[in-house]
Motif scaffolding. Structure first.
Motif, PDB file in Angstrom:
ATOM      1  N   SER A   1       2.093   1.085   5.804  1.00  7.65           N
ATOM      2  CA  SER A   1       1.746   2.317   6.505  1.00  7.65           C
ATOM      3  C   SER A   1       0.411   2.847   5.998  1.00  7.65           C
ATOM      4  O   SER A   1       0.231   3.080   4.798  1.00  7.65           O
ATOM      5  CB  SER A   1       2.864   3.338   6.262  1.00  7.65           C
ATOM      6  OG  SER A   1       2.412   4.645   6.486  1.00  7.65           O
ATOM      7  N   GLY A  55       0.860  -1.194   0.000  1.00 10.65           N
ATOM      8  CA  GLY A  55       0.000   0.000   0.000  1.00 10.65           C
ATOM      9  C   GLY A  55       0.885   1.228   0.000  1.00 10.65           C
ATOM     10  O   GLY A  55       0.749   2.110   0.834  1.00 10.65           O
ATOM     11  N   ASP A  97       0.961  -1.527  -4.807  1.00  6.17           N
ATOM     12  CA  ASP A  97      -0.309  -0.811  -4.667  1.00  6.17           C
ATOM     13  C   ASP A  97      -1.245  -1.292  -5.769  1.00  6.17           C
ATOM     14  O   ASP A  97      -0.830  -2.026  -6.666  1.00  6.17           O
ATOM     15  CB  ASP A  97      -0.106   0.711  -4.767  1.00  6.17           C
ATOM     16  CG  ASP A  97      -1.128   1.478  -3.948  1.00  6.17           C
ATOM     17  OD1 ASP A  97      -0.744   2.078  -2.912  1.00  6.17           O
ATOM     18  OD2 ASP A  97      -2.326   1.479  -4.315  1.00  6.17           O
TER      19      ASP A  97
HETATM   20  C1  LIG Z   1      -3.515   6.220   2.741  1.00  2.20           C
HETATM   21  S1  LIG Z   1      -2.581   5.466   1.467  1.00  2.20           S
HETATM   22  C2  LIG Z   1      -1.050   5.185   2.298  1.00  2.20           C
HETATM   23  C3  LIG Z   1       0.120   5.453   1.403  1.00  2.20           C
HETATM   24  C4  LIG Z   1       1.473   5.394   2.099  1.00  2.20           C
HETATM   25  N1  LIG Z   1       1.797   4.058   2.543  1.00  2.20           N
HETATM   26  C5  LIG Z   1       1.529   6.369   3.249  1.00  2.20           C
HETATM   27  O1  LIG Z   1       1.698   5.961   4.408  1.00  2.20           O
HETATM   28  O2  LIG Z   1       1.386   7.552   2.988  1.00  2.20           O
HETATM   29  C6  LIG Z   1      -3.284   3.853   1.348  1.00  2.20           C
HETATM   30  C7  LIG Z   1      -2.775   3.114   0.145  1.00  2.20           C
HETATM   31  O3  LIG Z   1      -3.271   1.786   0.191  1.00  2.20           O
HETATM   32  C8  LIG Z   1      -3.623   1.421  -1.117  1.00  2.20           C
HETATM   33  N2  LIG Z   1      -4.608   0.343  -1.046  1.00  2.20           N
HETATM   34  C9  LIG Z   1      -5.811   0.343  -0.435  1.00  2.20           C
HETATM   35  N3  LIG Z   1      -6.439  -0.829  -0.630  1.00  2.20           N
HETATM   36  C10 LIG Z   1      -5.602  -1.583  -1.384  1.00  2.20           C
HETATM   37  C11 LIG Z   1      -5.663  -2.900  -1.917  1.00  2.20           C
HETATM   38  N4  LIG Z   1      -6.743  -3.673  -1.725  1.00  2.20           N
HETATM   39  N5  LIG Z   1      -4.626  -3.355  -2.637  1.00  2.20           N
HETATM   40  C12 LIG Z   1      -3.519  -2.592  -2.838  1.00  2.20           C
HETATM   41  N6  LIG Z   1      -3.402  -1.339  -2.361  1.00  2.20           N
HETATM   42  C13 LIG Z   1      -4.427  -0.842  -1.654  1.00  2.20           C
HETATM   43  C14 LIG Z   1      -4.203   2.679  -1.726  1.00  2.20           C
HETATM   44  O4  LIG Z   1      -4.183   2.646  -3.136  1.00  2.20           O
HETATM   45  C15 LIG Z   1      -3.280   3.730  -1.161  1.00  2.20           C
HETATM   46  O5  LIG Z   1      -2.196   4.013  -1.995  1.00  2.20           O
END
Ligand SMILES: C[S@@+](CC[C@H](N)C(=O)[O-])C[C@H]1O[C@@H](n2cnc3c(N)ncnc32)[C@H](O)[C@@H]1O
Length: 269
Positions: A137, A71, A84
């Motif tokens: 995170s 993520g 992601d």
């Molecule tokens: C709030 S962001 C966090 C980004 C970074 N790790 C940070 O701490 O700033 C949440 C991330 O999780 C990803 N995400 C949510 N559900 C997901 C899934 N089922 N599979 C892959 N990525 C996912 C979203 O696309 C997003 O980029």
């Protein structure tokens, strides 16, 4: 509908919908498939992940040791396999979209085209005991409780014995404390919890919200997340920013993401 909106929806259709280009009629889903309760689906998923399916590129991606950043969003440090599944990350892989996005400015793209695409609610494409460290995170809270458990068990499966998992999520206790102490007004609580779609967006972004926004689906506090990690097979404890067994933690962690957050780290038993 404006031309921009039509273009975006068309692109989404082509990229998202399997067989959108195919002449074959899509097979209708059986009614029984819709009726499978979620706990049965979760069990089926667990069964599936017992036999992981390796996928092209599901290796260390040129990194010396295999470390997963699950993520990742726009945080794509060197030396990590950054994973992601956001629409933006998928668009970034599409040369046609990159070409037309520039003049039209459809999306303010911040997505790196090296991101490894994988839906984290699905079984991971990495082998058992192949990973040194998992960093995740502000992502676990975007998965439902069942998806979150499955996600953590997949992290456990792919980690080597004694491998490290570091999980950061917003702290439910902080949100509740802010409300109880009068610093968050009642009608702002849902926004603070991050459970709403498309708040304050343009009409186009509101329409696309279900595809480009990820509201929180489950909240945690430190004791509960530690308990869940223990149940999943980790020995874990609460940590501060940069306090970690991951040697290059400063390459991936932002102090601001650890504020008002649950920060826990564990090792695979
Ligand atoms: C709030 S962001 C966090 C980004 C970074 N790790 C940070 O701490 O700033 C949440 C991330 O999780 C990803 N995400 C949510 N559900 C997901 C899934 N089922 N599979 C892959 N990525 C996912 C979203 O696309 C997003 O980029």
């Amino acid at each position: 509908m404006s031309l921009k909106a039509m273009l975006v929806l068309r692109l989404f259709w082509v990229i998202e919908v399997p067989g959108a280009f195919s002449c074959k009629k899509p097979r209708r889903r059986l009614p029984e498939a819709r009726a499978i309760p979620s706990h049965v689906k979760a069990l089926q998923a667990v069964k599936l992940c017992e036999q992981y399916k390796p996928r092209a590129g599901a290796d260390n991606q040129g990194c010396a040791v295999m470390k997963l950043n699950l993520g990742c969003g726009s945080q794509v440090p060197e030396g990590w396999v950054n994973v992601d599944y956001a629409l933006g990350a998928r668009f970034a892989k599409n040369p046609l979209f990159r070409l037309i996005n520039k003049p039209l400015g459809l999306f303010d793209m911040q997505w790196n085209d090296k991101i490894f695409l994988h839906d984290l609610t699905k079984p991971f494409p990495w082998a058992n005991a192949s990973v040194e460290a998992v960093y995740t995170s502000h992502t676990l809270e975007h998965l439902s409780r069942e998806e979150g458990r499955h996600f953590l068990s997949e992290c456990h499966r792919v980690l080597k014995p004694n491998g490290i998992i570091r999980v950061i999520v917003p702290d439910l206790k902080h949100v509740v404390d802010e409300y109880i102490q009068g610093r968050t007004k009642a009608d702002n609580v849902l926004e603070e919890l991050g459970v709403l779609f498309g708040v304050g967006s343009s009409p186009l972004k509101k329409r696309l919200a279900p595809f480009v926004q990820f509201p929180h689906k489950c909240m945690y506090d430190t004791p509960r997340l530690l308990e869940i990690l223990d149940e999943t097979g980790f020995v874990a404890s609460s940590k501060g920013a940069f306090d970690s067994g991951i040697p290059d933690i400063r390459s991936i962690e932002f102090e601001s993401r650890t504020e008002h957050a649950v920060v826990v780290e564990g090792r695979k038993r």
